[in-house]
Design an enzyme around this catalytic site. Sequence first.
Site, mmCIF file in Angstrom:
data_model
loop_
_atom_site.group_PDB
_atom_site.id
_atom_site.type_symbol
_atom_site.label_atom_id
_atom_site.label_comp_id
_atom_site.label_asym_id
_atom_site.label_seq_id
_atom_site.Cartn_x
_atom_site.Cartn_y
_atom_site.Cartn_z
ATOM 1 N N ARG A 236 -2.607 0.865 -11.063
ATOM 2 C CA ARG A 236 -1.838 0.160 -10.048
ATOM 3 C C ARG A 236 -1.703 1.066 -8.824
ATOM 4 O O ARG A 236 -1.431 2.257 -8.948
ATOM 5 C CB ARG A 236 -0.441 -0.221 -10.563
ATOM 6 C CG ARG A 236 -0.415 -1.371 -11.565
ATOM 7 C CD ARG A 236 -0.793 -2.688 -10.919
ATOM 8 N NE ARG A 236 -0.654 -3.824 -11.817
ATOM 9 C CZ ARG A 236 -1.605 -4.253 -12.625
ATOM 10 N NH1 ARG A 236 -2.775 -3.633 -12.668
ATOM 11 N NH2 ARG A 236 -1.399 -5.300 -13.403
ATOM 12 N N GLU A 265 -2.643 -5.101 -1.201
ATOM 13 C CA GLU A 265 -3.918 -5.749 -1.493
ATOM 14 C C GLU A 265 -3.886 -7.186 -0.977
ATOM 15 O O GLU A 265 -2.929 -7.904 -1.245
ATOM 16 C CB GLU A 265 -4.169 -5.749 -3.009
ATOM 17 C CG GLU A 265 -4.284 -4.349 -3.601
ATOM 18 C CD GLU A 265 -4.407 -4.358 -5.133
ATOM 19 O OE1 GLU A 265 -4.544 -5.451 -5.721
ATOM 20 O OE2 GLU A 265 -4.352 -3.273 -5.726
ATOM 21 N N HIS A 284 -9.821 -4.499 -6.576
ATOM 22 C CA HIS A 284 -9.090 -4.754 -7.832
ATOM 23 C C HIS A 284 -9.981 -5.538 -8.798
ATOM 24 O O HIS A 284 -9.622 -6.599 -9.313
ATOM 25 C CB HIS A 284 -7.795 -5.523 -7.558
ATOM 26 C CG HIS A 284 -6.766 -5.344 -8.639
ATOM 27 N ND1 HIS A 284 -5.417 -5.272 -8.381
ATOM 28 C CD2 HIS A 284 -6.892 -5.203 -9.982
ATOM 29 C CE1 HIS A 284 -4.755 -5.117 -9.521
ATOM 30 N NE2 HIS A 284 -5.639 -5.075 -10.514
#
Length: 335
Positions: A236, A265, A284
């Site tokens: 994360r 993000e 991601h």
Amino acid sequence: MGSWKVVVTDFDYADVHPEEEVLDRLGITLIKAQCRSEADVIEICKDADGVLTQYAPFTREVIEQLDKCKVISRYGIGVDTVDLAAATEKGIIVSNVTDYCIDEVSDHAMAFLLACARKTVVYNQAVKQGVWDYKVGMPMFRLRGRALGLVGLGRIPQQVARKAQAFGMRVIAYDPYLPEHVARDLNVELVDLNTLCEQADFISIHTPLTEATRGFIGPEQFRRMKPEAVIINTARGPIINEQAMINALESGAIAGAGLDVLEQEPIPADHPFMKMDQVILNPHAAWHSNEAQEELKRKVAENVVDVLSGYWPRYLVNREVREKVKLKEKSPTSE
């Protein structure tokens, strides 16, 4: 049987067919939404019996408005979008899927490590710009004998350790919750965080995001790292203090980074990382494969079916809720 209301609050997949197939066992028609705010979640989930969720916020304010909810099942391993204490107080089971994408994320971490070690992205960019010169990748060091430091030593980093050892790397790890015999069996040395930062040539982040780990890798840790060190994050973004990492990269205190996750993000177009050749950025995506996505979608729905059928789910996050909720344990034959 068919009176349950189950909502998927948000999803970025093409469809939810695997979830619908699982929920159909109880005659449930899945209600699909794309919630972005607390108000969105409250509006559609207020009278839901079960929830599947990806990124939608389940804050205390939201959870206190859930009048019938028995289970919140999150796509993925991390549950940082859910207020666990509030859910437990409300008697709501929180579940996740802890054993999917282990191969994918560990492979991705190794892909970052190898790309940074062998400068494959740097070479690719140079060649496409008309520069045919091995020296653009200097300095470059042999991987064998180098130290990989793992921050966290759960299922995914254990796989990373095995894969790195196949390249002849020495592996050290920081994980205060792991029994020493587990690390010993992996031929991994457990060390404190300062020692890891000082000794590792590559540092790979694998802890969950909690209040305790937010900003966990900050200025002090970057000051201790080697100037040739590379940091990798497939966990994360907020686990790393991003400004401290920017400062370390800009000053040459560390050599590079491979980042699949970020504090914000998608990354803003004017972010400093966007101009750093020594930083590899991915969207991601470390978790993804066709197989992993199918597995995740099926299992996140199975958590809901388990609870609504009167059983504890396979993947229970807030174990303290057992004091408030009475369900049956599933026997192996009922799997």
